[in-house]
Design a protein around this motif. Sequence first.
Motif, PDB file in Angstrom:
ATOM      1  N   TYR A  56       0.874  -1.195   0.031  1.00 32.04           N
ATOM      2  CA  TYR A  56      -0.123  -0.051   0.020  1.00 32.04           C
ATOM      3  C   TYR A  56       0.806   1.133   0.113  1.00 32.04           C
ATOM      4  O   TYR A  56       1.492   1.567   0.881  1.00 32.04           O
ATOM      5  N   ASN A  57       0.946   2.274  -0.921  1.00 35.91           N
ATOM      6  CA  ASN A  57       1.654   3.332  -1.151  1.00 35.91           C
ATOM      7  C   ASN A  57       3.024   3.134  -1.010  1.00 35.91           C
ATOM      8  O   ASN A  57       3.847   3.708  -0.638  1.00 35.91           O
ATOM      9  N   GLY A  58       3.335   1.908  -1.731  1.00 36.08           N
ATOM     10  CA  GLY A  58       4.834   1.529  -1.826  1.00 36.08           C
ATOM     11  C   GLY A  58       5.416   0.732  -0.636  1.00 36.08           C
ATOM     12  O   GLY A  58       6.399   0.374  -0.860  1.00 36.08           O
ATOM     13  N   VAL A  64       7.255   4.869   4.410  1.00 40.21           N
ATOM     14  CA  VAL A  64       7.519   5.942   3.296  1.00 40.21           C
ATOM     15  C   VAL A  64       7.745   4.799   2.130  1.00 40.21           C
ATOM     16  O   VAL A  64       8.188   3.392   2.538  1.00 40.21           O
ATOM     17  N   SER A  65       7.501   5.094   0.965  1.00 32.03           N
ATOM     18  CA  SER A  65       7.686   4.176  -0.262  1.00 32.03           C
ATOM     19  C   SER A  65       8.693   3.337  -0.115  1.00 32.03           C
ATOM     20  O   SER A  65       9.897   3.874  -0.120  1.00 32.03           O
ATOM     21  N   GLY A  66       8.999   1.971  -0.221  1.00 35.29           N
ATOM     22  CA  GLY A  66       9.960   1.230  -0.163  1.00 35.29           C
ATOM     23  C   GLY A  66      10.356   0.423   1.086  1.00 35.29           C
ATOM     24  O   GLY A  66      11.147  -0.464   1.303  1.00 35.29           O
ATOM     25  N   ASP A  67       9.459   0.953   2.060  1.00 34.18           N
ATOM     26  CA  ASP A  67       9.659   0.480   3.514  1.00 34.18           C
ATOM     27  C   ASP A  67       8.764  -0.893   3.517  1.00 34.18           C
ATOM     28  O   ASP A  67       7.931  -1.171   2.997  1.00 34.18           O
ATOM     29  N   ILE A  68       9.187  -1.797   4.700  1.00 34.93           N
ATOM     30  CA  ILE A  68       8.598  -3.038   4.943  1.00 34.93           C
ATOM     31  C   ILE A  68       8.290  -2.813   6.339  1.00 34.93           C
ATOM     32  O   ILE A  68       8.863  -2.343   7.272  1.00 34.93           O
ATOM     33  N   VAL A  69       6.681  -3.114   6.573  1.00 34.83           N
ATOM     34  CA  VAL A  69       6.390  -3.238   7.983  1.00 34.83           C
ATOM     35  C   VAL A  69       5.939  -4.401   8.249  1.00 34.83           C
ATOM     36  O   VAL A  69       5.024  -4.988   7.649  1.00 34.83           O
ATOM     37  N   SER A  70       6.574  -5.096   9.570  1.00 29.55           N
ATOM     38  CA  SER A  70       6.188  -6.328   9.891  1.00 29.55           C
ATOM     39  C   SER A  70       5.454  -6.256  11.104  1.00 29.55           C
ATOM     40  O   SER A  70       6.248  -5.668  12.115  1.00 29.55           O
ATOM     41  N   LEU A  71       4.443  -7.127  11.560  1.00 21.98           N
ATOM     42  CA  LEU A  71       4.089  -7.351  12.677  1.00 21.98           C
ATOM     43  C   LEU A  71       4.548  -8.632  13.264  1.00 21.98           C
ATOM     44  O   LEU A  71       4.637  -9.794  12.851  1.00 21.98           O
ATOM     45  N   CYS A  72       5.607  -8.185  14.303  1.00 20.32           N
ATOM     46  CA  CYS A  72       6.468  -9.388  14.598  1.00 20.32           C
ATOM     47  C   CYS A  72       6.446  -9.161  16.213  1.00 20.32           C
ATOM     48  O   CYS A  72       7.712  -8.539  16.875  1.00 20.32           O
ATOM     49  N   PRO A  73       5.651  -9.791  16.846  1.00 19.53           N
ATOM     50  CA  PRO A  73       5.477  -9.157  18.262  1.00 19.53           C
ATOM     51  C   PRO A  73       6.442  -9.533  19.537  1.00 19.53           C
ATOM     52  O   PRO A  73       6.440  -8.957  20.637  1.00 19.53           O
ATOM     53  N   ALA A  74       6.954 -10.811  19.502  1.00 22.58           N
ATOM     54  CA  ALA A  74       8.116 -11.218  20.427  1.00 22.58           C
ATOM     55  C   ALA A  74       7.150 -11.952  21.630  1.00 22.58           C
ATOM     56  O   ALA A  74       7.909 -12.293  22.466  1.00 22.58           O
ATOM     57  N   ASN A 105      -5.589  -4.581   4.990  1.00 20.71           N
ATOM     58  CA  ASN A 105      -6.542  -4.791   3.818  1.00 20.71           C
ATOM     59  C   ASN A 105      -7.533  -3.501   3.747  1.00 20.71           C
ATOM     60  O   ASN A 105      -8.088  -3.539   2.657  1.00 20.71           O
ATOM     61  N   GLY A 106      -7.872  -2.882   5.112  1.00 25.91           N
ATOM     62  CA  GLY A 106      -8.856  -2.009   4.973  1.00 25.91           C
ATOM     63  C   GLY A 106      -8.316  -0.348   4.754  1.00 25.91           C
ATOM     64  O   GLY A 106      -9.131   0.563   4.711  1.00 25.91           O
ATOM     65  N   PHE A 107      -6.955  -0.323   4.341  1.00 22.97           N
ATOM     66  CA  PHE A 107      -6.317   0.912   4.130  1.00 22.97           C
ATOM     67  C   PHE A 107      -7.079   1.459   2.877  1.00 22.97           C
ATOM     68  O   PHE A 107      -7.127   0.648   1.683  1.00 22.97           O
ATOM     69  N   GLY A 108      -7.557   2.812   2.927  1.00 23.52           N
ATOM     70  CA  GLY A 108      -7.761   3.398   1.584  1.00 23.52           C
ATOM     71  C   GLY A 108      -9.208   3.345   1.538  1.00 23.52           C
ATOM     72  O   GLY A 108      -9.808   3.675   0.620  1.00 23.52           O
ATOM     73  N   GLU A 109      -9.775   2.398   2.319  1.00 23.08           N
ATOM     74  CA  GLU A 109     -11.624   2.370   2.198  1.00 23.08           C
ATOM     75  C   GLU A 109     -12.293   3.381   2.761  1.00 23.08           C
ATOM     76  O   GLU A 109     -11.584   4.051   3.821  1.00 23.08           O
TER      77      GLU A 109
END
Length: 476
Positions: free
Chosen positions: A340-342, A440-450, A472-476
């Motif tokens: 989403y948005n890169g 920002v575009s090119g980033d990776i976001v990970s849910l990695c809770p520990a 999946n609801g981003f942009g709605e």
Amino acid sequence: MNEKAKKYFDNLKGKKVAFVGMGVANVPCAEFMAKQGAEVYACDKRDRAYIGIEICDRLEQLGVNFSLGEDYLSILPNMDLVFRSHGILPFQNSWIGECIERGQKVTTEMEVFFYLCPSKIIAVTGSNGKTTTTTLISKMLKAQGYNVYLGGNIGKALMPELETITEKDIAVVELSSFQLLTMGNLVNSPDVAVVTNIECTHQDHHISLDEYVDAKRNILIYQNSDCRTVLNADCDYSIGNRVYHDMRYDVRGKLSQFSIKHPVERGAYMKENGDIVYTDNGVETVVMNSSDIIIPGTHNIENYCTAISAVWGLVAPENMLKIAKTFGGVEHRIEFVREYNGVRYYNDSIATSPSRVISGLRAFGKKIIVIMGGSDKGNDMSEMVPDILKYVKLLVLNGATADKIYNTIINYDGYNTSDIQIIKTDTLENALTEAKNNAVSGDIVSLCPACPAFDQFKTFEYRGRRFKELVNGFGE
């Protein structure tokens, strides 16, 4: 249904059978047992809404009785057979001892399945990598043409499958320490036993580290000379107070090992050029190259070496390679959600321990944004700090362990020279908002809770699905 199983369930017709803890295993088992003619009681401290209204209605239509709330165990003295949930550990719960003192039988669905299963069983346990390895084994066997029954700790009860499973099939079973704790020599041992690794974890549930390790050992110590044991050549199984006792000394049958660091005498290992080979008595067969594996992370190369060692002789190398080139991974395990948005979003909700976090961070080979935090199961968080400082640009902490993780990081020697940013918030929803707003575009976001999810969710699966729903609801 095979004759042994038929006789077992026929003997329970009209008998009072209680299921304590109505989770993912006991619900279908209670339903199955009611269909076999037993007088079934569903026991849980939680209410119908927590268990699920539709589930309760369906069970009641089959004649299942409910005992819920604070006094949910009051009916146990009247039961002929008691099934405990795998998460309710013996020797720590007074009602179990009281049942045994009264002469009642206490068991689990997994113990009954192992006792009655007519087919070959491949069983997998370990601190990490269980579900992916179990899934890989199942997929490789299916690619070879076997009829496979997959279940256990992976989220599917297997006792109901006794109605259809035959000696020609193969059961592939993931086993937790909770399931293995009481599976002794009265239960059929697996034909192939796999222990992926052992680390210090689940100390919030086990009496000691030794109890945890001994539970894992139950998967192999009752095997015979016709069985196979698969162990990790890169893992020191001598932990706890048993400093000089390695699980390799427990092997009763043929030992196969796997490694991503060096050759092994028998089993699968990775060479310096990335080739994954199986070797036995000096004969090597190239199965695949690590570049053929489409799911990211060195730990997944290790999972493939484990699976290859487990199914060797049952599955042709070309079918193993086919899975490597097509299998996209298991839900909640570095699972790609969307871009989403890169920005690419990954769901690694299964990462409930520091070692899993380390694998999840190293998988991308770059600095990423991480959402971390949850309930506390007693893990030492300092183990993962070096990798957090190396691979995380923004860490968003939430939940019950936010302060614990934060304090561990800022008190670490290398923190002051790092460029990591840390944000603390309360819920997963707010944590994702912070991550999204800073990405920002090119980033990776990970849910990695520990950490486990119990501070905000029923299980890590609920947490992971909520994360995916939000992304999946981003942009709605």
